[in-house]
Motif scaffolding. Structure first.
Motif, PDB file in Angstrom:
ATOM      1  N   ILE A  37      55.580  81.867  40.855  1.00 22.92           N
ATOM      2  CA  ILE A  37      56.973  81.494  40.587  1.00 22.92           C
ATOM      3  C   ILE A  37      57.897  82.390  41.402  1.00 22.92           C
ATOM      4  N   SER A  38      59.109  81.897  41.627  1.00 22.18           N
ATOM      5  CA  SER A  38      60.125  82.673  42.333  1.00 22.18           C
ATOM      6  C   SER A  38      60.879  83.541  41.321  1.00 22.18           C
ATOM      7  N   GLN A  41      63.135  81.360  39.191  1.00 25.16           N
ATOM      8  CA  GLN A  41      62.367  80.690  38.141  1.00 25.16           C
ATOM      9  C   GLN A  41      61.998  81.670  37.031  1.00 25.16           C
ATOM     10  N   PHE A  42      61.638  82.896  37.393  1.00 26.43           N
ATOM     11  CA  PHE A  42      61.354  83.923  36.394  1.00 26.43           C
ATOM     12  C   PHE A  42      62.584  84.185  35.533  1.00 26.43           C
ATOM     13  N   GLN A  43      63.750  84.315  36.166  1.00 29.66           N
ATOM     14  CA  GLN A  43      64.985  84.546  35.408  1.00 29.66           C
ATOM     15  C   GLN A  43      65.226  83.424  34.404  1.00 29.66           C
ATOM     16  N   VAL A  44      65.039  82.184  34.834  1.00 32.76           N
ATOM     17  CA  VAL A  44      65.229  81.040  33.939  1.00 32.76           C
ATOM     18  C   VAL A  44      64.267  81.141  32.761  1.00 32.76           C
ATOM     19  N   GLN A  77      61.511  71.695  39.087  1.00 32.69           N
ATOM     20  CA  GLN A  77      60.204  72.246  39.455  1.00 32.69           C
ATOM     21  C   GLN A  77      59.496  72.841  38.231  1.00 32.69           C
ATOM     22  N   LEU A  78      60.250  73.563  37.404  1.00 27.76           N
ATOM     23  CA  LEU A  78      59.671  74.169  36.203  1.00 27.76           C
ATOM     24  C   LEU A  78      59.254  73.105  35.189  1.00 27.76           C
ATOM     25  N   GLU A  79      60.038  72.035  35.100  1.00 30.11           N
ATOM     26  CA  GLU A  79      59.702  70.947  34.179  1.00 30.11           C
ATOM     27  C   GLU A  79      58.444  70.216  34.663  1.00 30.11           C
ATOM     28  N   LYS A  80      58.377  69.970  35.971  1.00 29.03           N
ATOM     29  CA  LYS A  80      57.207  69.307  36.552  1.00 29.03           C
ATOM     30  C   LYS A  80      55.941  70.127  36.293  1.00 29.03           C
ATOM     31  N   ALA A  81      56.076  71.460  36.290  1.00 25.94           N
ATOM     32  CA  ALA A  81      54.940  72.344  36.040  1.00 25.94           C
ATOM     33  C   ALA A  81      54.639  72.492  34.546  1.00 25.94           C
TER      34      ALA A  81
END
Length: 160
Positions: A37-38, A41-44, A77-81
């Motif tokens: 993850i970026s 994305q980690f912050q989210v 991207q996070l939802e897709k994962a």
């Protein structure tokens, strides 16, 4: 036109920017290696991990200081994962509520130990307890000063 920065201001500015860039590089490497993850994305995921009932996309955008369109892409991207879910907010028909899934919690649990180790080794290792208090005080004032401006989500969208 205003005067430029004096040598102390310029030196402090460059030291801060270089340190922040180096820290972000180390953190990004660790997050990519441990969780693919970026940092954004980690912050989210981390912000959602602290929010029991989820957060709106606007709250997330303001919290991670990211553009609305960029956050929408990252959330997709996070939802897709399978790490987050997005849906209508029960409190506001116009808002999208984002929540962390069990898979998202598991990923956070996997990356956090290495993240903490990276922050300790890269940022905190050279600091004494007094240094850390001073740094925290200074950066809190700077953050609060910057956050006193209207949030980015309040800015009008640019028309193309």
């Amino acid at each position: 036109m205003t005067d430029g920065l004096d040598p102390q201001q310029l030196s402090s500015y460059f030291a801060f920017m270089e340190s922040a860039s180096l820290l972000q590089h180390h953190v990004e490497q660790q997050l990519r290696t441990a969780g693919d993850i970026s940092y954004v994305q980690f912050q989210v995921l981390a912000r959602l991990g602290d929010a029991r009932d989820g957060l709106s996309m606007t709250e997330l955008a303001d919290g991670v200081v990211y553009s609305r369109s960029g956050l929408t892409y990252q959330a997709g991207q996070l939802e897709k994962a399978g790490l987050i879910t997005r849906g209508p907010s029960p409190d506001d028909d116009r808002a999208t509520l984002v929540t962390l899934t069990d898979a998202g919690r598991a990923l956070l649990a996997r990356v956090f130990p290495g993240h903490i180790e990276t922050v300790r080794g890269t940022l905190l290792a050279p600091l004494s307890a007094d240094d850390l208090r001073t740094l925290g005080d200074i950066m809190s004032r700077v953050r609060d000063h910057m956050r006193a401006q209207p949030p980015r989500s309040a800015a009008p969208r640019k028309r193309r």
